[in-house]
Design an enzyme around this catalytic site. Structure first.
Site, PDB file in Angstrom:
ATOM      1  N   CYS A   1       0.844  -1.197   0.000  1.00  0.00           N
ATOM      2  CA  CYS A   1       0.000   0.000   0.000  1.00  0.00           C
ATOM      3  C   CYS A   1       0.877   1.244   0.000  1.00  0.00           C
ATOM      4  CB  CYS A   1      -0.913  -0.007   1.215  1.00  0.00           C
ATOM      5  SG  CYS A   1      -2.045   1.394   1.309  1.00  0.00           S
TER       6      CYS A   1
ATOM      7  N   HIS B   1      -8.965  -4.068  -2.442  1.00  0.00           N
ATOM      8  CA  HIS B   1      -8.047  -3.242  -1.644  1.00  0.00           C
ATOM      9  C   HIS B   1      -8.570  -1.802  -1.569  1.00  0.00           C
ATOM     10  CE1 HIS B   1      -3.916  -2.014  -0.239  1.00  0.00           C
ATOM     11  NE2 HIS B   1      -4.332  -0.861  -0.743  1.00  0.00           N
ATOM     12  N   GLU B   2      -8.960  -1.251  -2.719  1.00  0.00           N
ATOM     13  CA  GLU B   2      -9.429   0.143  -2.750  1.00  0.00           C
ATOM     14  C   GLU B   2     -10.773   0.305  -2.041  1.00  0.00           C
ATOM     15  OE1 GLU B   2      -7.285   2.482  -3.584  1.00  0.00           O
ATOM     16  OE2 GLU B   2      -5.933   0.826  -4.057  1.00  0.00           O
TER      17      GLU B   2
ATOM     18  N   HIS C   1     -10.177   0.664   1.560  1.00  0.00           N
ATOM     19  CA  HIS C   1      -9.781   2.034   1.924  1.00  0.00           C
ATOM     20  C   HIS C   1     -11.000   2.908   2.185  1.00  0.00           C
ATOM     21  CE1 HIS C   1      -5.490   2.396   1.870  1.00  0.00           C
ATOM     22  NE2 HIS C   1      -5.360   1.918   0.636  1.00  0.00           N
TER      23      HIS C   1
END
Length: 179
Positions: A113, A155-156, A159
């Site tokens: 990241c 992953h995004e 976030h």
């Protein structure tokens, strides 16, 4: 110009990002944010995507780099290129994304990241993912993905929920130092 903020200097990374009003997608503030994020992402050798929260803007927006899209058939960003010539692909903008489908099957994926420098880990991720979002012109679209791109989507999306990959790792390790 914005900068990618490290985890310890960015409390927004732990916030749930707020939606962008559809009427504001083409507003100067969001257009500038997108432009700044694209510039930052292009400067990152191993950067494949960037969420707005990583630059201190807790809004539901992320960008997937054209480089990541061009190498979608690869499993991880640090593997050697399978093809020497990759076609140029435009960055893709995802505004107010929703994960509408995830496959049941999970695989450990190698992950890092831009907000957690110097660390890598193995994270169990669904092998397929489908996202519905708006592009930078305010047009809604749906994109399904498998492999590397499905991994990037998850992953995004984490976030945008205030979750870092380090919260989900099965193995975490330091980046090897150059000798």
């Amino acid at each position: 110009m914005r900068t990618i903020l490290p985890q310890e200097k960015n409390p927004a990374l732990r916030e749930i990002s707020r939606a962008v009003l559809v009427s504001e997608i083409t507003a100067p503030r969001i257009k500038k944010l997108i432009t700044d994020m694209k510039v930052l992402l292009r400067k990152e050798e191993y950067g494949v995507a960037l969420a707005a929260v990583q630059v201190g803007e807790p809004v539901r927006l992320f960008i997937v780099s054209g480089r990541a899209l061009a190498r979608d058939s690869r499993n991880a960003p640090d593997e050697p290129d399978k093809h020497s010539e990759m076609p140029a692909v435009a960055d893709q903008v995802y505004i107010n994304p929703e994960l509408i489908k995830l496959s049941r099957g999970r695989k450990d994926k190698h992950e890092g990241c831009l907000s957690v420098r110097g660390k890598w880990g193995e994270v169990p991720r669904a092998e397929k993912a489908t996202v519905r979002a708006y592009d930078e012109h305010g047009v809604q679209f749906t994109r399904g993905a498998s492999g590397f791109l499905a991994h990037v989507f998850q992953h995004e999306m984490d976030h945008l929920q205030g979750i870092l990959y380090t919260d989900k790792v099965t193995k975490l390790y330091d980046e090897p130092k150059d000798e």
